[in-house]
Design an enzyme around this catalytic site. Structure first.
Site, mmCIF file in Angstrom:
data_model
loop_
_atom_site.group_PDB
_atom_site.id
_atom_site.type_symbol
_atom_site.label_atom_id
_atom_site.label_comp_id
_atom_site.label_asym_id
_atom_site.label_seq_id
_atom_site.Cartn_x
_atom_site.Cartn_y
_atom_site.Cartn_z
ATOM 1 N N CYS A 274 0.803 -1.227 0.000
ATOM 2 C CA CYS A 274 0.000 0.000 0.000
ATOM 3 C C CYS A 274 0.837 1.279 0.000
ATOM 4 C CB CYS A 274 -0.971 0.001 1.175
ATOM 5 S SG CYS A 274 -0.309 -0.721 2.675
ATOM 6 N N HIS B 50 -2.930 6.115 4.543
ATOM 7 C CA HIS B 50 -1.505 6.333 4.810
ATOM 8 C C HIS B 50 -1.099 7.712 4.280
ATOM 9 C CE1 HIS B 50 -1.358 2.207 5.848
ATOM 10 N NE2 HIS B 50 -0.738 1.701 4.806
#
Ligand code: NAP
Length: 357
Positions: free
Chosen positions: A134, A247
């Site tokens: 990710c 994130h």
């Protein structure tokens, strides 16, 4: 003769009871992926559970090699050990696997693909395709804009990663620690080596012999492979923070040619799926709370890196939903590309027109 793209594909989600698997199911529905059958697979622990998929109750089946009979595309999100054993078994049965784990990413025979960066690499797959980590996923589309215009010499990335990147147990652990703190109870720690609530842990995954963590080293190697820049100089510090979803990354790039922040804004905005949010006057910049739930990658705080001579340095901030573009959405976008381009079957079993040979 019906076009390949209208064929109702049989799709399996492996890890269907997990944080990423659940998002995969939602994204398949949202994007109206043309599946005729959706098969939900997980470990023996979950076999027999029933999941509501758009009003239809679907049983969760145990992921065994036989469970892939008749499956065209399997989206895997059940950890590297499961992928190592079950992905080849699925591929042997004619299933094309899009794998979310780290098991196959650096295998030279397996394409590692971000939909808007290197979609052509899908063409040579032999039954297994890897979805990047990710933190790499949200970085490389932005770097692509710079690579193509001014070249990239060196990249330094510091990540601020959400607990959902670890999975459902970590989401529960942060929630449990927040509740315990509010109620004056002792905080329980089991998923991470230290309490995650009110903390920043400079450790994501295990440490390697070179002093980096596995997560940091994944970002180094995966970025090179996806961008087709095998010698790119990359360094990373990956930090886990008490955010549930999305994130964030502070990125410093040294470019080959000079570049201004104004030109970088234009380049970034031209990359599909990248949105520039950058207005210091109104404190406008990407935020985890706003990126969560979106499929886009947000970039802001774009400025000249004052520590690099000759206008060849840029600094910026990149935020994206780690469960969506960082995992599930990219996997579904890869499946869409396979269907659209006639590449669902492994390259060796496909004729020139893309149909099974
Ligand atoms: N979360 C992210 O941001 C992210 C991003 C990219 C990649 N990934 C990767 O995606 C994978 C899953 O992540 P997650 O966050 O969804 O984890 P999670 O919430 O812990 O879910 C794990 C899933 O895997 C299943 N599973 C575990 N062992 C299995 C086995 N032996 N056979 C079949 N299924 C098994 C679990 O089924 P049961 O319910 O039966 O245990 C569950 O459905 C990991 O490889 C992770 O590295 C995650």
């Amino acid at each position: 003769m019906p076009s390949l793209s209208t064929k109702p594909w049989t799709v399996a989600v492996v890890g269907a009871t997990g944080a990423v698997g659940g998002t995969m199911i939602r994204v398949l529905l949202e994007r109206e992926f043309p599946f005729g059958e959706l098969r939900l697979l997980a470990s023996a622990r979950s076999a027999g559970r029933v999941v509501d998929v758009a009003g239809t109750k679907l049983p969760v089946l145990e992921a065994t090699p036989e469970a892939f009979e008749g499956v065209d595309i399997a989206l895997f999100s059940a950890g590297a050990d499961t992928s190592k054993t079950l992905a080849p078994a699925a591929a042997e049965r004619g299933t094309t696997v899009i794998d979310n784990s780290s098991a196959w990413r650096m295998d030279p025979a397996v394409p590692l693909v971000v939909s808007q960066v290197n979609p052509d690499d899908l063409e040579w797959h032999e039954g297994i395709i890897a979805n990047p980590n990710c933190s790499t996923m949200q970085l490389v589309p932005v770097l692509m804009g710079l690579r193509d215009a001014v070249g990239i010499e060196r990249v330094i990335v510091d990540t601020y990663q959400a607990v959902s990147g670890t999975g459902g147990r970590a989401i529960d652990e942060l929630q449990g620690q927040l509740s315990a703190h509010a109620e004056g109870r002792p905080l329980e720690v089991s998923v991470y080596p230290h309490q995650i609530a009110f903390n920043a842990l400079p450790q994501v995954d295990v440490f390697l012999d070179n002093g980096y963590t596995k997560e940091e080293w994944k970002l180094v190697n995966e970025s090179r492979k996806i961008l087709h820049l095998p010698d790119l100089r990359v360094s990373c510090t990956a930090v886990r923070i008490p955010v549930f979803v999305a994130h964030s990354e502070a990125v410093h790039v040294e470019t080959r040619e000079p570049i201004t922040p104004e030109r970088a804004r234009t380049l970034f905005a031209a990359v599909p799926g990248v949105v520039v949010q950058d207005d210091p006057a109104t404190s406008t910049y990407p935020l985890a709370t706003e990126a969560a739930g979106s499929d886009d990658i947000f970039v802001g705080r774009i400025r000249q890196d004052a520590s690099v001579d000759g206008g060849r340095g840029l600094a910026f901030w990149v935020v994206s939903d780690n469960l969506r573009k960082g995992a599930a959405t990219n996997a579904v976008q890869l499946a869409e590309l396979l269907v659209d381009r006639g590449w669902v079957r492994a390259a060796a079993t496909r004729d020139a027109a893309g149909s099974p040979a």
